[in-house]
Design an enzyme around this catalytic site. Structure first.
Site, PDB file in Angstrom:
ATOM      1  N   ARG A  93      38.143  52.575  41.934  1.00  0.00           N
ATOM      2  CA  ARG A  93      38.577  51.983  40.499  1.00  0.00           C
ATOM      3  C   ARG A  93      37.464  51.717  39.740  1.00  0.00           C
ATOM      4  O   ARG A  93      36.296  51.350  40.090  1.00  0.00           O
ATOM      5  CB  ARG A  93      39.331  50.642  40.763  1.00  0.00           C
ATOM      6  N   ARG A 118      36.223  48.869  47.979  1.00  0.00           N
ATOM      7  CA  ARG A 118      37.786  49.434  47.964  1.00  0.00           C
ATOM      8  C   ARG A 118      37.911  50.881  47.676  1.00  0.00           C
ATOM      9  O   ARG A 118      37.161  51.400  46.841  1.00  0.00           O
ATOM     10  CB  ARG A 118      38.488  48.465  46.996  1.00  0.00           C
ATOM     11  N   ARG A 169      35.165  39.743  35.954  1.00  0.00           N
ATOM     12  CA  ARG A 169      36.538  39.432  36.397  1.00  0.00           C
ATOM     13  C   ARG A 169      36.863  38.363  37.380  1.00  0.00           C
ATOM     14  O   ARG A 169      37.497  37.451  37.068  1.00  0.00           O
ATOM     15  CB  ARG A 169      36.989  40.643  37.452  1.00  0.00           C
ATOM     16  N   LYS A 199      46.090  40.638  47.126  1.00  0.00           N
ATOM     17  CA  LYS A 199      47.687  40.684  46.592  1.00  0.00           C
ATOM     18  C   LYS A 199      48.309  42.038  46.575  1.00  0.00           C
ATOM     19  O   LYS A 199      49.310  41.901  47.041  1.00  0.00           O
ATOM     20  CB  LYS A 199      47.640  40.255  45.014  1.00  0.00           C
ATOM     21  N   ARG A 220      48.795  35.847  34.342  1.00  0.00           N
ATOM     22  CA  ARG A 220      47.364  35.279  34.349  1.00  0.00           C
ATOM     23  C   ARG A 220      46.737  34.649  33.523  1.00  0.00           C
ATOM     24  O   ARG A 220      45.487  34.294  33.441  1.00  0.00           O
ATOM     25  CB  ARG A 220      46.347  36.420  35.040  1.00  0.00           C
TER      26      ARG A 220
END
Ligand code: AP5
Ligand code: MG
Length: 213
Positions: A160, A127, A171, A13, A88
């Site tokens: 992160r 990431r 998650r 996203k 969400r």
């Protein structure tokens, strides 16, 4: 264009939103980025949000709805915007619809970025994000030329806090339970579109642009 980007954690996203900003000249509104800034600034909201985000749970609807309402009221949103990571939950989606109906500017599109669950863990553990310019990398798929250093601005790359295996698992569960139902919600409103989010990032972007027109 008033767009909602839907998709699981790691679907891309943020990656696609950052490319859409330049193409359409409208801002990205990422509730995750807003909350991470509050955490980094050490504000009372940031302190409250950090505990929740580190567990991979959702911050309360009340808090994020308030943040988004405030952000949508800013001048740069008049031409449109890309919502990334909001809504969400169904109450968030309903609150957004009510807010936008009141000012006669309903959402124009909801785009679901679809990626098989099996791919997401590797994307998220790999990431890395630049502390200075927020450019994103992935040690498995799109590594920087020099380890830990941003190709664009030479800034330091960071990982992160919620990109650990246990938190990612939660998650993904939270996504399935609370957020995936929004695909049906927007389908029911007649604005749902979807794109396959696997493969080359530029190819996905080209598909996104042709879907959005
Ligand atoms: P948030 O920041 O929104 O995180 P998320 O939804 O978990 O999504 P991500 O940002 O992890 O994934 P993404 O889809 O943006 O993927 P990306 O482009 O980075 O939320 C974080 C937390 O904040 C939540 O858990 C919650 O606590 C709180 N929060 C936020 N909003 C909230 C709300 N509305 N209500 C309540 N709480 C809220 O890509 C991931 C990686 O994959 C990158 O390394 C990238 O380079 C790579 N990649 C991208 N595309 C490809 C590709 N095609 N092939 C290979 N790799 C790719
Ligand atoms: Mg993101």
């Amino acid at each position: 264009m008033r767009l909602v980007l839907l998709g699981a954690p790691g679907a891309g996203k943020g990656t696609q939103a950052k490319m859409l900003i330049d193409k359409y000249g409208i801002p990205q509104i990422s509730t995750g980025d807003i909350l991470r800034k509050a955490v980094a600034d050490g504000t009372p909201l940031g302190k409250e949000a950090k505990v929740i985000m580190d567990k991979g749970e959702l911050v309360t609807d009340e808090i994020v709805i308030g943040l988004v309402k405030e952000r949508l009221g800013q001048d740069d949103c008049k031409k449109g915007y890309i919502l990334d990571g909001f809504p969400r939950t169904t109450p968030q989606a309903e609150a957004l619809d009510a807010e936008l109906a009141a000012i006669n500017t309903p959402l124009t599109d909801a785009l679901s970025v679809d990626v098989p669950m099996d791919d997401l863990m590797k994307r998220l553990t790999g990431r890395r994000t630049c502390k200075s310019c927020q450019q994103m990398y992935n040690v498995h798929f799109s590594a920087p030329a020099k380890d830990g250093v941003c190709d664009k601005c030479s800034g330091e790359l960071m990982q992160r806090g919620d990109d650990t295996e246990d938190t990612i698992k939660n998650r993904l569960d939270v996504y399935e339970k609370s957020t995936a139902p929004l695909i049906d919600y927007y389908n029911g409103k007649g604005i749902l579109k979807s794109v396959e989010g696997t493969g080359n990032i530029d190819d996905i972007f080209n598909k996104v642009c042709s879907i959005l027109g």
